[in-house]
Design an enzyme around this catalytic site. Structure first.
Site, PDB file in Angstrom:
ATOM      1  N   ASP A   1      -1.688   6.801   6.211  1.00  0.00           N
ATOM      2  CA  ASP A   1      -2.744   5.898   5.763  1.00  0.00           C
ATOM      3  C   ASP A   1      -3.019   4.976   6.946  1.00  0.00           C
ATOM      4  O   ASP A   1      -2.220   4.088   7.248  1.00  0.00           O
ATOM      5  CB  ASP A   1      -2.246   5.117   4.539  1.00  0.00           C
TER       6      ASP A   1
ATOM      7  N   LYS B   1     -12.741  -1.546   7.499  1.00  0.00           N
ATOM      8  CA  LYS B   1     -12.175  -2.420   8.526  1.00  0.00           C
ATOM      9  C   LYS B   1     -12.749  -2.006   9.888  1.00  0.00           C
ATOM     10  O   LYS B   1     -13.691  -2.631  10.365  1.00  0.00           O
ATOM     11  CB  LYS B   1     -10.646  -2.374   8.533  1.00  0.00           C
TER      12      LYS B   1
ATOM     13  N   TRP C   1       0.839  -1.205   0.000  1.00  0.00           N
ATOM     14  CA  TRP C   1       0.000   0.000   0.000  1.00  0.00           C
ATOM     15  C   TRP C   1       0.866   1.244   0.000  1.00  0.00           C
ATOM     16  O   TRP C   1       0.568   2.214  -0.679  1.00  0.00           O
ATOM     17  CB  TRP C   1      -0.985  -0.010   1.178  1.00  0.00           C
TER      18      TRP C   1
END
Ligand code: PMP
Length: 361
Positions: free
Chosen positions: A172, A196, A105
């Site tokens: 992030d 999530k 990511w």
């Protein structure tokens, strides 16, 4: 639990949400409060929904203890859109931003940022297949910001400290937001896809320092400028109404249980149970090299004998455990233990690892 749990959901996202969110959320589909309407059909300009946005912003601010220097925004496009929206807004074409490369990511965020300015990768753990969080780097003062991925969902590492720097930190936090207290005053901007710890997929939470988002570094399409969302209470266009509503319910649940401190102690307890078994059981090994960098959210592991992988998966299926396979790029196993995963599910996983040892040890 308030409803019969069908599966132990260790999925990495979308993932398990609190039972009360499923219950309240399904009620609101039939009728939202006493509006006589479903949440799916109410106007995003209605008083009832405006209140949802207000409460959601207030809850995010309360949970993180935000000062009035920060803005809470609800966007769309997932964390992947933030990979380019951050540099579009904060990085001028002639300027530099620093990035820490701790996984897939991070490297995607780096690739997008390169489209808008100079990127300096200050540290990377790529050569060890991202098995640790690098500590050895300096942060040059000329950077516009320093970007990191607080939890590496695929590789199972997590920052348990923050780099000390005078340049704004951008994080992030998609896979560990709301899992522990964070001193947000150390950050310029935090973003997270909801799917999530926040709510269902479809909404992206951005928490940003007002001075950083008040003037973008270039001409931008309206929908890609943070200021548009800040100036319009995240209601410039039609937002993902239902996803925001469920996020509000999840934040209420976090608050009721005692806030982020309570989340952290629950998460430490669950991860502690799991890692103790991982370290004890001779048939499994952890993937993360640096034990101190292990993630409390996503635990990555393998069977010592690769040919037994399938057998362990079969035992998991029999025990009602799902979502335990590693990311398609990493293989092996990954137990995602987000806020809403009950400790009972971790116990079942630990018992299954013990049963595996009895059978194949
Ligand atoms: N960053 C991290 C840390 C993630 O775990 C994910 C998705 N799992 C993403 C970014 C991408 O998020 P999205 O699918 O919301 O674009």
């Amino acid at each position: 639990m308030h409803y019969p749990m069908k599966k132990h959901n260790f999925g990495a996202g979308p993932s398990i949400l609190p039972a009360t969110v499923f219950e309240e959320g399904s009620k609101a589909i039939k009728e939202f409060g006493s509006t006589g309407l479903s949440i799916l059909e109410i106007s995003h300009r209605s008083k009832a929904f405006e209140q949802v946005v207000e409460e959601s912003k207030a809850l995010a601010a309360e949970l993180f203890g935000l000062s009035s220097d920060y803005e809470v925004l609800f966007l769309t496009g997932g964390a992947s859109t933030q990979f380019f929206m951050v540099p579009m807004n904060l990085l001028g074409a002639e300027e530099s931003a620093g990035y820490l490369d701790t996984g897939s990511w991070s490297s995607k965020a780096i690739a997008e940022a390169r489209l808008f300015g100079s990127v300096e990768v200050l540290a990377s753990s790529k050569s060890t297949n991202y098995s640790y969080i690098p500590r050895d780097f300096e942060v040059p003062a000329h950077l516009q910001y320093l970007h990191l991925t607080s939890n590496n969902t695929i590789f199972g590492t997590q920052y348990h400290w923050w780099p000390s720097t005078d340049v704004p930190l951008v994080a992030d936090m998609s896979s560990d937001i709301f899992s522990r207290p964070v001193d947000v005053s150390r950050f310029g901007l935090i973003y997270a896809g909801a799917q999530k710890n926040i709510g269902p997929a479809g909404v992206t939470l951005v928490i940003a320092r007002k001075d950083l988002i008040s003037k973008a570094k270039r001409q931008l399409p309206t929908m890609l400028n943070y200021k548009t969302f800040a100036d319009n209470n995240s209601l410039y266009n039609t937002p993902p109404v239902y996803a925001i509503y469920l996020s509000m319910l999840t934040m209420r649940w976090i608050k009721t249980l005692g806030g982020l401190q309570a989340m952290e102690s629950m998460n430490r307890s669950k991860a502690g149970l799991f890692y103790a078994e991982l370290d004890r059981n001779p048939l499994f090994k952890g993937v993360v090299g640096a034990v101190e960098d292990r993630s409390l959210m996503n635990a990555t592991f393998n069977t010592v004998q690769p040919e037994l992988e399938k057998r362990f998966l079969e035992l998991c299926n029999e025990a009602g455990i799902i979502g335990i396979e590693g990311h398609r790029s990493a293989g092996g196993f990954r137990a995602s233990m987000y806020n809403a995963l009950p400790e009972e599910s971790v116990r079942v996983l630990v018992e299954t690892m013990r049963a595996f040892e009895k059978q194949f040890g």
